[in-house]
Design an enzyme around this catalytic site. Structure first.
Site, PDB file in Angstrom:
ATOM      1  CB  ILE A  49     -11.747   6.943   2.936  1.00  0.00           C
ATOM      2  CG1 ILE A  49     -10.643   6.269   2.127  1.00  0.00           C
ATOM      3  CG2 ILE A  49     -11.637   8.455   2.826  1.00  0.00           C
ATOM      4  CD1 ILE A  49     -10.736   6.429   0.644  1.00  0.00           C
TER       5      ILE A  49
ATOM      6  CG  ASN B  16     -23.937  -1.943   3.947  1.00  0.00           C
ATOM      7  OD1 ASN B  16     -22.710  -1.843   4.084  1.00  0.00           O
ATOM      8  ND2 ASN B  16     -24.504  -2.221   2.795  1.00  0.00           N
TER       9      ASN B  16
ATOM     10  CB  SER C 287     -12.580   7.113  -8.165  1.00  0.00           C
ATOM     11  OG  SER C 287     -11.455   6.411  -8.646  1.00  0.00           O
TER      12      SER C 287
ATOM     13  CE1 TYR D  14     -13.427   2.811  -8.612  1.00  0.00           C
ATOM     14  CE2 TYR D  14     -15.305   2.454  -7.162  1.00  0.00           C
ATOM     15  CZ  TYR D  14     -14.114   3.104  -7.458  1.00  0.00           C
ATOM     16  OH  TYR D  14     -13.619   4.037  -6.579  1.00  0.00           O
TER      17      TYR D  14
ATOM     18  CE  LYS E 117     -16.781   5.714  -6.309  1.00  0.00           C
ATOM     19  NZ  LYS E 117     -17.293   6.161  -5.004  1.00  0.00           N
TER      20      LYS E 117
HETATM   21  C1  WQD Z   1      -1.795   0.228  -8.296  1.00  0.00           C
HETATM   22  C2  WQD Z   1      -0.647  -0.297  -9.154  1.00  0.00           C
HETATM   23  C3  WQD Z   1      -1.226  -2.228 -10.460  1.00  0.00           C
HETATM   24  C4  WQD Z   1      -1.837  -4.891  -7.007  1.00  0.00           C
HETATM   25  C5  WQD Z   1      -7.805   1.340  -8.096  1.00  0.00           C
HETATM   26  C6  WQD Z   1      -9.109   2.015  -8.484  1.00  0.00           C
HETATM   27  C7  WQD Z   1      -9.191   3.374  -7.835  1.00  0.00           C
HETATM   28  C8  WQD Z   1      -9.045   3.217  -6.346  1.00  0.00           C
HETATM   29  C9  WQD Z   1      -7.674   2.589  -6.062  1.00  0.00           C
HETATM   30  C10 WQD Z   1     -11.035   2.873  -5.065  1.00  0.00           C
HETATM   31  C11 WQD Z   1      -1.081  -0.713 -10.548  1.00  0.00           C
HETATM   32  C12 WQD Z   1      -0.167  -2.588  -9.421  1.00  0.00           C
HETATM   33  C13 WQD Z   1      -1.571  -3.788  -7.805  1.00  0.00           C
HETATM   34  C14 WQD Z   1      -0.967  -6.020  -7.058  1.00  0.00           C
HETATM   35  C15 WQD Z   1       0.370  -4.882  -8.692  1.00  0.00           C
HETATM   36  N1  WQD Z   1     -10.069   2.393  -5.833  1.00  0.00           N
HETATM   37  N2  WQD Z   1      -0.485  -3.786  -8.623  1.00  0.00           N
HETATM   38  N3  WQD Z   1       0.106  -5.974  -7.909  1.00  0.00           N
HETATM   39  O1  WQD Z   1      -5.727   0.089  -9.940  1.00  0.00           O
HETATM   40  O2  WQD Z   1      -4.447   2.283  -9.606  1.00  0.00           O
HETATM   41  O3  WQD Z   1      -6.729   2.041  -8.638  1.00  0.00           O
HETATM   42  O4  WQD Z   1      -7.675   1.294  -6.686  1.00  0.00           O
HETATM   43  O5  WQD Z   1     -11.189   3.965  -4.619  1.00  0.00           O
HETATM   44  O6  WQD Z   1     -10.436   3.956  -8.123  1.00  0.00           O
HETATM   45  O7  WQD Z   1      -9.133   2.197  -9.885  1.00  0.00           O
HETATM   46  O8  WQD Z   1      -4.828   0.754  -7.659  1.00  0.00           O
HETATM   47  O9  WQD Z   1      -3.544  -0.426  -5.936  1.00  0.00           O
HETATM   48  O10 WQD Z   1      -4.979  -1.786  -7.537  1.00  0.00           O
HETATM   49  O11 WQD Z   1      -2.877  -0.724  -8.369  1.00  0.00           O
HETATM   50  O12 WQD Z   1       1.367  -4.858  -9.454  1.00  0.00           O
HETATM   51  O13 WQD Z   1      -1.166  -7.066  -6.367  1.00  0.00           O
HETATM   52  O14 WQD Z   1      -0.120  -1.492  -8.538  1.00  0.00           O
HETATM   53  O15 WQD Z   1      -0.967  -2.869 -11.713  1.00  0.00           O
HETATM   54  O16 WQD Z   1      -0.015  -0.396 -11.446  1.00  0.00           O
HETATM   55  P1  WQD Z   1      -5.388   1.255  -9.081  1.00  0.00           P
HETATM   56  P2  WQD Z   1      -4.095  -0.618  -7.308  1.00  0.00           P
END
Ligand code: WQD
Length: 341
Positions: A12, A32, A124, A148, A152
């Site tokens: 980002i 870093n 977040s 995490y 935040k």
């Molecule tokens: C999205 C959906 C999973 C991977 C997190 C952090 C948030 C931000 C974004 C940093 C969910 C599903 C995922 C996979 C899957 N991080 N999934 N198989 O958990 O909503 O948010 O990442 O800034 O702060 O909390 O994002 O992309 O991990 O998951 O089925 O291999 O996809 O269960 O429903 P999330 P995600």
């Protein structure tokens, strides 16, 4: 009027650098390289046609932070630097408190020492924890469920106390939903080290043949198709929100309070909807297998966006197809991410 962007070589941060340069702002980046690569600085220069000032600095090095603030006569900071993998934060919480909380404390101390008191913080939606209602408004109760998210929220609390202590501070706290996508040039994008934690980079690596199949973490949630629903936002929309926040902090006095804004589209899409959208954009099949739920996941999470519109005059413009198309374009141009450089 120079803006310091921390984590400026990251996913980002690099997109923010391009957006701020193209808006005519002078910037200096620090990173870093714990979760990024130097080549992304070169890519920012290629996209903008401008030389980019950069210093390799760890956020926990207060003296080095002060030196950069003074050398470039910074007047504001956009703070992306930090660790962001939910699962890793559970297995290694001290690294998250050290980098995210201690690192931000050092940054704020250095800013105060240099009388730089304008800050935009990358927070977040994970601070909300399990939603009690949807869509999520900024006054939804906070209740992070992993280290995490707790880092935040701790930083947010530090910023609110700081804003309350001295009206000279002008602080914006931006709560991201799920950033995805890439710059339309395909030169910068999301390039996670190792096995991707997040859905979009994992799907794109399956499409490119780098991974065999996607594991869908559960299809028994209380959603239309049983899979998790999230508010995916194009990274270019996200950084446009930062530009608006940077302007807004000059216009409205936030004296005594931090401006807290959700950055999301207000639209929720399920895992399977994302898979289908990516198959359409890439013209590749995405094989998947439904497995157990991932601990800590919530069924659905998406933003209420009226405050962002009112406070920043901003709404997300790009849809799911563009998020997938731009991601696929980046992956096709960088099949092994930046590592190939
Ligand atoms: C999205 C959906 C999973 C991977 C997190 C952090 C948030 C931000 C974004 C940093 C969910 C599903 C995922 C996979 C899957 N991080 N999934 N198989 O958990 O909503 O948010 O990442 O800034 O702060 O909390 O994002 O992309 O991990 O998951 O089925 O291999 O996809 O269960 O429903 P999330 P995600």
């Amino acid at each position: 009027m120079t803006v310091l962007i921390t984590g400026g070589a990251g996913y980002i941060g690099s997109h923010c650098a391009v957006s701020f340069i193209e808006a005519g702002l002078d910037i200096v980046l620090i990173d870093n390289f714990s979760n990024s690569r130097p080549v992304s600085i070169d890519r920012i220069e290629t996209i903008t046609g401008r030389q980019v000032a950069f210093r390799e600095v760890d956020l926990r090095d207060e003296a080095a932070l002060e030196a950069v603030l003074r050398e470039f006569e910074c007047t504001s900071v956009v703070h992306f630097g930090g660790l962001k993998a939910v699962g890793e934060s559970v297995s290694n919480p001290l690294a998250y408190y050290d980098n995210n909380v201690v690192g931000t404390h050092r940054l704020l101390s250095a800013m105060a020492a240099c009388n730089v008191r304008k800050l935009i913080f990358s927070s977040s939606a994970t601070v909300y924890g399990d939603p009690q209602f949807l869509p999520l408004t900024e006054d939804h109760p906070t209740g992070p469920v992993n280290p995490y998210g707790r880092t935040k929220l701790m930083v947010e609390d530090m910023l609110r106390d700081l804003a309350g202590s001295n009206p000279d501070w002008r602080i914006a706290i931006l709560r991201y939903f799920n950033p995805v996508g890439a710059h339309h040039s395909g030169l910068i994008g999301e390039d996670p080290l190792g096995i991707p934690n997040n859905l979009m980079p994992f799907i794109s690596q399956v499409a490119s043949g780098r991974r065999d199949k996607l594991s869908v973490f559960g299809n028994d949630y209380d959603t239309d198709d049983g899979t998790g629903v999230r508010d995916y936002i194009h990274v270019l929309d996200l950084v446009e929100g930062h530009l608006r926040a940077h302007d807004a902090l000059d216009r409205h006095s936030q004296a005594g309070a931090a401006l807290t804004v959700n950055l999301g589209t207000g639209e929720g899409y399920s895992v399977l909807q994302m898979v289908r959208a990516f198959e359409r954009c890439s013209n590749r099949e995405i094989p998947f297998e439904v497995v157990e739920r991932r601990p800590g996941d919530v069924a659905a999470c998406y933003a209420e966006t009226s405050h962002a519109k009112a406070a920043l005059g901003w709404t997300a413009e790009r849809g799911l197809e563009e998020m997938c198309k731009d991601t696929w374009n980046f992956v096709c141009k960088n099949p092994l991410g930046y590592a190939a450089e």
